[in-house]
Design an enzyme around this catalytic site. Structure first.
Site, PDB file in Angstrom:
ATOM      1  N   ASP A 184      38.511  47.070  50.508  1.00  0.00           N
ATOM      2  CA  ASP A 184      37.392  46.615  49.678  1.00  0.00           C
ATOM      3  C   ASP A 184      37.810  46.584  48.209  1.00  0.00           C
ATOM      4  O   ASP A 184      37.120  47.116  47.336  1.00  0.00           O
ATOM      5  CB  ASP A 184      36.173  47.516  49.875  1.00  0.00           C
ATOM      6  CG  ASP A 184      34.885  46.881  49.336  1.00  0.00           C
ATOM      7  OD1 ASP A 184      34.873  45.649  49.124  1.00  0.00           O
ATOM      8  OD2 ASP A 184      33.895  47.614  49.116  1.00  0.00           O
ATOM      9  N   LYS A 202      37.893  45.188  44.811  1.00  0.00           N
ATOM     10  CA  LYS A 202      37.036  44.308  44.015  1.00  0.00           C
ATOM     11  C   LYS A 202      36.890  44.928  42.625  1.00  0.00           C
ATOM     12  O   LYS A 202      37.119  46.132  42.446  1.00  0.00           O
ATOM     13  CB  LYS A 202      35.663  44.127  44.668  1.00  0.00           C
ATOM     14  CG  LYS A 202      34.880  45.414  44.883  1.00  0.00           C
ATOM     15  CD  LYS A 202      33.565  45.128  45.589  1.00  0.00           C
ATOM     16  CE  LYS A 202      32.778  46.419  45.858  1.00  0.00           C
ATOM     17  NZ  LYS A 202      31.508  46.143  46.553  1.00  0.00           N
ATOM     18  N   ASN A 230      35.211  48.319  41.992  1.00  0.00           N
ATOM     19  CA  ASN A 230      35.901  49.535  42.447  1.00  0.00           C
ATOM     20  C   ASN A 230      37.138  49.856  41.615  1.00  0.00           C
ATOM     21  O   ASN A 230      37.992  50.625  42.039  1.00  0.00           O
ATOM     22  CB  ASN A 230      36.297  49.395  43.924  1.00  0.00           C
ATOM     23  CG  ASN A 230      35.083  49.437  44.833  1.00  0.00           C
ATOM     24  OD1 ASN A 230      34.040  49.975  44.462  1.00  0.00           O
ATOM     25  ND2 ASN A 230      35.200  48.873  46.024  1.00  0.00           N
ATOM     26  N   ASP A 272      36.620  54.335  45.405  1.00  0.00           N
ATOM     27  CA  ASP A 272      35.763  53.977  46.549  1.00  0.00           C
ATOM     28  C   ASP A 272      36.578  53.589  47.778  1.00  0.00           C
ATOM     29  O   ASP A 272      36.784  52.418  48.089  1.00  0.00           O
ATOM     30  CB  ASP A 272      34.799  52.855  46.174  1.00  0.00           C
ATOM     31  CG  ASP A 272      33.643  52.754  47.180  1.00  0.00           C
ATOM     32  OD1 ASP A 272      33.747  53.354  48.274  1.00  0.00           O
ATOM     33  OD2 ASP A 272      32.637  52.101  46.881  1.00  0.00           O
ATOM     34  N   THR A 332      33.918  42.369  50.553  1.00  0.00           N
ATOM     35  CA  THR A 332      32.880  41.804  49.704  1.00  0.00           C
ATOM     36  C   THR A 332      33.108  40.304  49.553  1.00  0.00           C
ATOM     37  O   THR A 332      34.247  39.866  49.392  1.00  0.00           O
ATOM     38  CB  THR A 332      32.927  42.474  48.312  1.00  0.00           C
ATOM     39  OG1 THR A 332      32.745  43.878  48.480  1.00  0.00           O
ATOM     40  CG2 THR A 332      31.828  41.938  47.396  1.00  0.00           C
TER      41      THR A 332
END
Length: 278
Positions: free
Chosen positions: A132, A134, A137, A150, A170
Site C-alpha cells: 500500500d 502511497k 503513507n 502503515d 489504493t
C-alpha cells in the site's frame, strides 16, 4: 489505559486519526523526548482481516527496524480493549500534502524516490511486501528524512511462499496484476513508487478515471503516456525510469534494487545520458 504505558509515557495532544484509532504525541520521562503513539481500540476490529492487520503491523515494524527510511517502533503495550504502538515522531507534512502543493524538480523527486525505494528494497530483502505504497503513507521527520509507515496491508513472501494474492492497495497506486486477481510478487511496490514519481514530476496520476471503476480500468490497461504540457521539461532519463517502473509486464519491470542503480537515481535527478525513444 494500560498501567505500564501510563508509567512509561505521558499522553499529549492528538496528531492524527484513523479507522481504528487515534495517534497522539507522547512524552517519555525516561528518554526525555517526544514520540508518537497509535492507540487502537480492538473493539472496533470487526473481522479476522482487521485483527490480522492489527497483529501483523507491529511484528513487521520490529523486523524492519532500524532502517533510516522506515518508521521505527520503540514500544508495544496491550490491554484487553486497546493496543498502543509507540513509534518515532514525525510532525512534518506527508508526501500527499507536498504533492498537492507543487510540481517537484527532478532533484527533489530523485531525493524522495531514492529514499522511498531504499525503504522498499529493505522490506524486500526481508521478504516483506508493503502493498500500500502511497503518498499518505510517507512521512518526513524533523530533518526532512523520508519515513515509510502503515504496514497494515503488508505481507510476507519469503520461504516457500514467493507470491501473494488479495486485492489490497489504493486507487491510482495499485498495480494492474493486483486488480486482475492473479498471483503477484513484491514488484507491486515498485509500480506504486513509479506512480508516485510520475505524479511528482507531472502533477497528475498516470492512470485515472471519473470514478474508482474507471480508474481501475485505466490501471488494468496500463497505457502509459507523457502528456507534452505536463512533461515538456522532464528529462529523458526520468521518463526512462518511469517506464521501467510502470511496466505492465512484471518480468520486465524493474526491481527495487534496479531502480536504485538507474542513472537518474544515481545522479540525483541530474542530466543523464539515457535517451528518450519517444
Amino acid at each position: 489505559m494500560c498501567e505500564n504505558f501510563k508509567r512509561d509515557y505521558q499522553i499529549c495532544d492528538e496528531i492524527g486519526r484513523g479507522r481504528f484509532g487515534v495517534v497522539f504525541r507522547c512524552f517519555s520521562v525516561t528518554a526525555n523526548d517526544f514520540f508518537a503513539v497509535k492507540s487502537i481500540d480492538k473493539r472496533l476490529l470487526l473481522d479476522s482481516t482487521d485483527r490480522e492487520c492489527l497483529e501483523k503491523e507491529p511484528k513487521i515494524l520490529q523486523i524492519l527496524s532500524p532502517q533510516p527510511n522506515i518508521l521505527q517502533i520503540y514500544d508495544l503495550y496491550e490491554s484487553e480493549t486497546h493496543l498502543w504502538i509507540v513509534t518515532e515522531l514525525c510532525e512534518s507534512s506527508t508526501l500527499y500534502d507536498r504533492i498537492t502543493l507543487k510540481i517537484f524538480t527532478e532533484s527533489e523527486a530523485a531525493s524522495v524516490i531514492s529514499q522511498l525505494v531504499e525503504a522498499i528494497a529493505h522490506c524486500h530483502r526481508h521478504g516483506i511486501a508493503h502493498r500500500d505504497i502511497k503518498p499518505d503513507n510517507i512521512l518526513f521527520d524533523s530533518r526532512n528524512r523520508l519515513k515509510l509507515c502503515d504496514f497494515g496491508s503488508a505481507e510476507w513472501f519469503s520461504g516457500e511462499k514467493r507470491s501473494m494474492r488479495g486485492v489490497v492497495g489504493t486507487p491510482y497506486y495499485v498495480a494492474p496484476e493486483v486488480l486482475s486477481g492473479r498471483e503477484y510478487n513484491e514488484k507491486v511496490d515498485v509500480w506504486s513508487a513509479g506512480v508516485i514519481l510520475y505524479i511528482m514530476l507531472g502533477g497528475v496520476p498516470p492512470f485515472y478515471g471519473e470514478n474508482v471503476e474507471e480508474t481501475f480500468e485505466a490501471v488494468l490497461r496500463a497505457n502509459l503516456r507523457f502528456p507534452f504540457r505536463a512533461f515538456r521539461s522532464v528529462s529523458p532519463a526520468a521518463k526512462d525510469l518511469i517506464r521501467k517502473m510502470l511496466c505492465k509486464d512484471v518480468s520486465r519491470r524493474f526491481s527495487a534494487e534496479q531502480v536504485l542503480s538507474h542513472p537518474w537515481v544515481v545522479c540525483g535527478g541530474m542530466t543523464s545520458p539515457v535517451t528518450d525513444p519517444t
